[in-house]
Design an enzyme around this catalytic site. Sequence first.
Site, PDB file in Angstrom:
ATOM      1  N   ASP A  45      25.526  14.384  -0.894  1.00  0.00           N
ATOM      2  CA  ASP A  45      24.876  14.755  -1.821  1.00  0.00           C
ATOM      3  C   ASP A  45      25.489  15.611  -2.828  1.00  0.00           C
ATOM      4  OD1 ASP A  45      22.987  13.489  -0.587  1.00  0.00           O
ATOM      5  OD2 ASP A  45      21.876  14.791  -0.050  1.00  0.00           O
ATOM      6  N   ALA A  46      26.312  16.763  -2.554  1.00  0.00           N
ATOM      7  CA  ALA A  46      26.864  17.697  -3.373  1.00  0.00           C
ATOM      8  C   ALA A  46      27.921  16.736  -4.413  1.00  0.00           C
ATOM      9  CB  ALA A  46      27.763  18.629  -2.600  1.00  0.00           C
ATOM     10  N   ASP A  49      25.692  15.035  -6.925  1.00  0.00           N
ATOM     11  CA  ASP A  49      25.376  16.181  -7.844  1.00  0.00           C
ATOM     12  C   ASP A  49      26.394  16.559  -8.763  1.00  0.00           C
ATOM     13  OD1 ASP A  49      22.862  15.936  -6.942  1.00  0.00           O
ATOM     14  OD2 ASP A  49      23.028  17.679  -5.678  1.00  0.00           O
ATOM     15  N   SER A  94      -3.188 -12.452  -5.562  1.00  0.00           N
ATOM     16  CA  SER A  94      -2.939 -11.942  -4.390  1.00  0.00           C
ATOM     17  C   SER A  94      -2.788 -12.983  -3.226  1.00  0.00           C
ATOM     18  CB  SER A  94      -4.227 -10.673  -4.079  1.00  0.00           C
ATOM     19  OG  SER A  94      -5.312 -11.437  -3.933  1.00  0.00           O
ATOM     20  N   LEU A  95      -2.991 -12.453  -2.134  1.00  0.00           N
ATOM     21  CA  LEU A  95      -2.929 -13.414  -0.948  1.00  0.00           C
ATOM     22  C   LEU A  95      -3.986 -13.457   0.013  1.00  0.00           C
ATOM     23  CD1 LEU A  95       0.884 -12.357   0.262  1.00  0.00           C
ATOM     24  CD2 LEU A  95       0.402 -14.483  -0.965  1.00  0.00           C
ATOM     25  N   GLU A 126       8.112 -12.727   5.967  1.00  0.00           N
ATOM     26  CA  GLU A 126       8.535 -11.410   5.230  1.00  0.00           C
ATOM     27  C   GLU A 126       7.757 -10.281   5.830  1.00  0.00           C
ATOM     28  OE1 GLU A 126       9.872 -13.172   1.060  1.00  0.00           O
ATOM     29  OE2 GLU A 126       8.284 -11.860   1.435  1.00  0.00           O
ATOM     30  N   LYS A 128       4.709  -7.446   5.387  1.00  0.00           N
ATOM     31  CA  LYS A 128       3.972  -7.383   4.336  1.00  0.00           C
ATOM     32  C   LYS A 128       4.135  -5.783   3.996  1.00  0.00           C
ATOM     33  CE  LYS A 128      -0.807  -8.061   2.621  1.00  0.00           C
ATOM     34  NZ  LYS A 128      -0.806  -6.789   2.154  1.00  0.00           N
ATOM     35  N   ASP A 130       2.994  -2.200   2.873  1.00  0.00           N
ATOM     36  CA  ASP A 130       1.825  -1.453   2.342  1.00  0.00           C
ATOM     37  C   ASP A 130       2.090  -0.474   1.378  1.00  0.00           C
ATOM     38  OD1 ASP A 130      -0.818  -1.231   2.463  1.00  0.00           O
ATOM     39  OD2 ASP A 130      -0.901  -0.123   4.480  1.00  0.00           O
ATOM     40  N   ARG A 149      -0.430  -4.142 -11.029  1.00  0.00           N
ATOM     41  CA  ARG A 149      -0.860  -5.242 -10.976  1.00  0.00           C
ATOM     42  C   ARG A 149      -2.215  -5.273 -11.761  1.00  0.00           C
ATOM     43  NH1 ARG A 149      -3.228  -9.356  -7.475  1.00  0.00           N
ATOM     44  NH2 ARG A 149      -5.414  -8.319  -7.259  1.00  0.00           N
ATOM     45  N   GLU A 183       7.098  -4.360  -4.460  1.00  0.00           N
ATOM     46  CA  GLU A 183       5.972  -3.218  -3.720  1.00  0.00           C
ATOM     47  C   GLU A 183       6.772  -1.852  -3.988  1.00  0.00           C
ATOM     48  OE1 GLU A 183       3.299  -4.979  -2.946  1.00  0.00           O
ATOM     49  OE2 GLU A 183       1.963  -3.222  -1.643  1.00  0.00           O
ATOM     50  N   TYR A 235       9.908  -8.760  -3.941  1.00  0.00           N
ATOM     51  CA  TYR A 235       9.582  -9.868  -2.993  1.00  0.00           C
ATOM     52  C   TYR A 235       9.389 -11.186  -3.828  1.00  0.00           C
ATOM     53  CZ  TYR A 235       4.625  -8.363  -4.125  1.00  0.00           C
ATOM     54  OH  TYR A 235       3.569  -8.029  -4.843  1.00  0.00           O
ATOM     55  N   LYS A 297       5.459 -17.735   3.501  1.00  0.00           N
ATOM     56  CA  LYS A 297       5.521 -18.285   2.039  1.00  0.00           C
ATOM     57  C   LYS A 297       6.402 -19.924   2.273  1.00  0.00           C
ATOM     58  CE  LYS A 297       6.119 -14.261  -0.149  1.00  0.00           C
ATOM     59  NZ  LYS A 297       6.946 -13.072  -1.098  1.00  0.00           N
ATOM     60  N   LYS A 321      -2.491 -10.388   8.816  1.00  0.00           N
ATOM     61  CA  LYS A 321      -2.659  -8.959   9.115  1.00  0.00           C
ATOM     62  C   LYS A 321      -2.711  -8.674  10.426  1.00  0.00           C
ATOM     63  CE  LYS A 321      -3.887  -7.419   4.837  1.00  0.00           C
ATOM     64  NZ  LYS A 321      -4.988  -6.718   4.725  1.00  0.00           N
ATOM     65  N   CYS A 415     -22.933  27.326  17.830  1.00  0.00           N
ATOM     66  CA  CYS A 415     -21.950  26.935  16.700  1.00  0.00           C
ATOM     67  C   CYS A 415     -20.621  27.698  17.243  1.00  0.00           C
ATOM     68  CB  CYS A 415     -22.344  27.293  15.261  1.00  0.00           C
ATOM     69  SG  CYS A 415     -21.152  27.070  14.186  1.00  0.00           S
ATOM     70  N   CYS A 418     -19.866  30.288  13.990  1.00  0.00           N
ATOM     71  CA  CYS A 418     -20.648  31.512  13.926  1.00  0.00           C
ATOM     72  C   CYS A 418     -21.631  32.012  15.056  1.00  0.00           C
ATOM     73  CB  CYS A 418     -21.611  31.592  12.427  1.00  0.00           C
ATOM     74  SG  CYS A 418     -22.879  29.877  12.880  1.00  0.00           S
ATOM     75  N   CYS A 442     -25.255  23.055  13.177  1.00  0.00           N
ATOM     76  CA  CYS A 442     -25.409  24.387  12.959  1.00  0.00           C
ATOM     77  C   CYS A 442     -26.161  24.757  12.035  1.00  0.00           C
ATOM     78  CB  CYS A 442     -23.931  25.189  12.723  1.00  0.00           C
ATOM     79  SG  CYS A 442     -24.229  26.736  12.339  1.00  0.00           S
ATOM     80  N   CYS A 447     -22.895  30.089   7.554  1.00  0.00           N
ATOM     81  CA  CYS A 447     -21.671  29.844   8.667  1.00  0.00           C
ATOM     82  C   CYS A 447     -20.402  29.736   8.070  1.00  0.00           C
ATOM     83  CB  CYS A 447     -22.145  28.786   9.631  1.00  0.00           C
ATOM     84  SG  CYS A 447     -20.878  27.918  10.376  1.00  0.00           S
TER      85      CYS A 447
HETATM   86  S1  IVH Z   1       3.964 -12.204  -2.328  1.00  0.00           S
HETATM   87  C1  IVH Z   1       1.759 -14.896  -5.115  1.00  0.00           C
HETATM   88  N1  IVH Z   1       5.164 -10.924  -0.390  1.00  0.00           N
HETATM   89  O1  IVH Z   1       0.495  -7.899  -0.703  1.00  0.00           O
HETATM   90  C2  IVH Z   1       2.284 -14.064  -3.914  1.00  0.00           C
HETATM   91  N2  IVH Z   1       3.362  -9.822  -1.378  1.00  0.00           N
HETATM   92  O2  IVH Z   1      -2.448  -9.400  -0.955  1.00  0.00           O
HETATM   93  C3  IVH Z   1       2.292 -12.661  -4.347  1.00  0.00           C
HETATM   94  N3  IVH Z   1       2.709  -7.814  -0.603  1.00  0.00           N
HETATM   95  O3  IVH Z   1      -0.256  -8.227  -3.999  1.00  0.00           O
HETATM   96  C4  IVH Z   1       2.553 -11.827  -3.261  1.00  0.00           C
HETATM   97  N4  IVH Z   1       4.499  -7.275   0.673  1.00  0.00           N
HETATM   98  O4  IVH Z   1       1.480  -6.282  -3.412  1.00  0.00           O
HETATM   99  C5  IVH Z   1       4.185 -10.959  -1.366  1.00  0.00           C
HETATM  100  N5  IVH Z   1       6.543  -9.784   1.197  1.00  0.00           N
HETATM  101  C6  IVH Z   1       5.475  -9.702   0.352  1.00  0.00           C
HETATM  102  C7  IVH Z   1       4.782  -8.630   0.225  1.00  0.00           C
HETATM  103  C8  IVH Z   1       3.521  -8.753  -0.617  1.00  0.00           C
HETATM  104  C9  IVH Z   1       3.518  -6.864   0.235  1.00  0.00           C
HETATM  105  C10 IVH Z   1       1.544  -7.255  -1.354  1.00  0.00           C
HETATM  106  C11 IVH Z   1       1.546  -7.473  -2.759  1.00  0.00           C
HETATM  107  C12 IVH Z   1       0.220  -8.610  -3.077  1.00  0.00           C
HETATM  108  C13 IVH Z   1      -0.409  -8.359  -1.812  1.00  0.00           C
HETATM  109  C14 IVH Z   1      -1.072  -9.572  -1.210  1.00  0.00           C
END
Ligand code: IVH
Length: 688
Positions: A45-46, A49, A94-95, A126, A128, A130, A149, A183, A235, A297, A321, A415, A418, A442, A447
């Site tokens: 790191d040093a 920097d 979204s998915l 892949e 997913k 969060d 998004r 993400e 992704y 996918k 999920k 309680c 108190c 309580c 309190c």
């Molecule tokens: S693909 C059309 N791949 O999950 C395909 N999404 O509900 C678009 N996410 O909005 C998404 N990991 O923010 C894809 N490996 C991954 C992901 C991913 C997380 C999120 C993404 C998306 C949400 C889908």
Amino acid sequence: MVSKDSKSASPAPPDDVRTRHAELARALDAHNYRYYVLDDPSVTDAQFDALLNELKGLEATHPALVTPDSPTQRVAGEIRSGTVKVKHRVRMFSLDNAYGAEDMGEFFRRVKDGLPDSETPRFVIEPKLDGASIEVVYEDGRISVASTRGDGETGEDITANIRTIRNIPLTITHLGRLTLRGEVVIYKKDLETFNAERATQELEPFANPRNAAAGSLRMMDSNEVARRPLRAIFYQLVEGPELHKSHSESIAWLAAIQLPTHRREVMGGDGDVLAAIDAIDAARAGYPYETDGAVVKVDTYRHQDVLGFTSKFPKWAVAYKFKAERIATRIREITVQVGRTGALTPVANLDPVELAGTTVSRASLHNGDQIAELDVRLGDLVFIEKAGEIIPQVVGVDTAARTGDERLFEMPKTCPSCGTATARSKRDEAKPELGDEVVLRCPNRTCPAQVKGQIFYFARRFAMDVDRLGAVLVEQMVDRKLVLDVADLYTLTAPQIIELERMGDKSAQNVVESIARSKARTLDRLLCGLGIPQVGQVAAKQLAEEARTLKEMLEWNEEETRAHVASIRGYGPKMVDSVVLFLFDKGQRSLMEKLRDLGVSAPQPRAEVATTGPLLGVKVCVTGVLSRKREDVHAEIRAAGGEVHDGVKKDTNYLVAGEKTGKSKLDQAKKFGTKVITETELSALLNP
Ligand code: IVH
């Protein structure tokens, strides 16, 4: 930051300086890549920097060298003055979710049915992530725009913030346009460190990496964003060279041009896909980031094109999920917490265990009835789960593991804060979905535990937004009797605060100023902060609009109050009763009078009632985590003529369900036949 003027006015730097600058920039980019993308640093790191400081030195003497993609610019960001919208060139879908092998079977069948018999699909699996989704566009090797998004059609411009993320290269070798989706995440270990740092500044910790990432991206000051340990993982390649035949090929190419990408696996058979999903589930606790599922996918772009999209989702992908992780551990002790309304909540102190990436040593037991129902005893081996992946809960007991030494637990008769005798009463918080649940309470309003809870609640962002009131500070203020209720905050002086532990002159002054600033919040925020049972943010605003000022509201007699409140759109008899009860409760009234005399809260601006619009007469409730602030969504609904409901009621037409929508809201919707829609579907209603 260097202004444009000084840039053009300064002389061109000599060639050797230019060369050294380019060298340093290249070296720093390479080190960043090794550190943040490959996780394999080659300098300390040093040393890093030192190089960065040399670069900063060169740029200070030769401002013409400062370009938006210089490594120095990751920290010297800009302040956004407002939000700028970015229309996505290609919609961000979204998915669809899958919750088990059966749902996956359905997905495989649909894919096969959608393709000609002669074609065999291959799948990419892949993790997913969060976090928060982003789009980044590079034009001729430089970041041109980055956005959130949003509703899928339009997002918010977050270019300056994205530039601060160390693992996103500011320049790449590819020319032409490259549109990437990915993400933004915070590694679990980074969040722990970051939260510990926040705690020393008495700031509230982030509950999970997703909130931290999403909140960080939308901040106005990118200098602050630069301090947050954000990382991006791409992704999806949406626009780029036409030569790739498949998703996996595109991602491999992105990795080759040094962009941070996802771990992925490609396979053919359904069974292999399911096994790969299980493998991710088994391994995810060890991943550096929070993973809540697996994304499957169809790999070949030609197949993706044939399969196409529904109105919401691609038909060629699905998000599997994972079930909430569950683990067994032993209960050592049960402590009882007293909340702001006096409700007593038992909390289990556990032998620390790792659960979904964090060490858990406490879990909620909800209430005494829950303990009885689960038959939880001290010393029991219990199962815990994270509800919504945040707060761990005790969900069951391993009765087979009992030794006979377990002891029964009883809720206290007095309680713990108190000493007042506890009483059973209905839970009357602003949570009608909890129904008539009976809790132990309580009854003593003064309190200390309740007062602390009330102050925290009062100070929260959606209420009076007093950002300097950290936990340690409030504890001391109440324990030393400097404040007996929220109104006392406004008469605190800096010398009184300096007396408290960990408080210097400057921080004491900041506390006083942040409290003073809150005086100017509008009446609705004050009403939120007081926590009137059954009255959420929407109802508080309506009530404030009806009264305009606290003074006026306190001048109504009981009959007038009832008439005023009953005239508010959407207020049912239960809410009217609750407001009247609250406003004419002796203790609450004298508190409100005290606040009024101190000049707390500003008059509420009159509501502008839309008399036309696509949602005229339509009643909408918004819940869960959305891409935008909930108030903004409410404002749009109202501007379109719609009515906003705090909860799902008999006549609510739509429930807009964001991520992590609570089960109780969905159950209510089912009961009343309320249509559940997504944020994107709401946008379609707003802009027909
Ligand atoms: S693909 C059309 N791949 O999950 C395909 N999404 O509900 C678009 N996410 O909005 C998404 N990991 O923010 C894809 N490996 C991954 C992901 C991913 C997380 C999120 C993404 C998306 C949400 C889908």
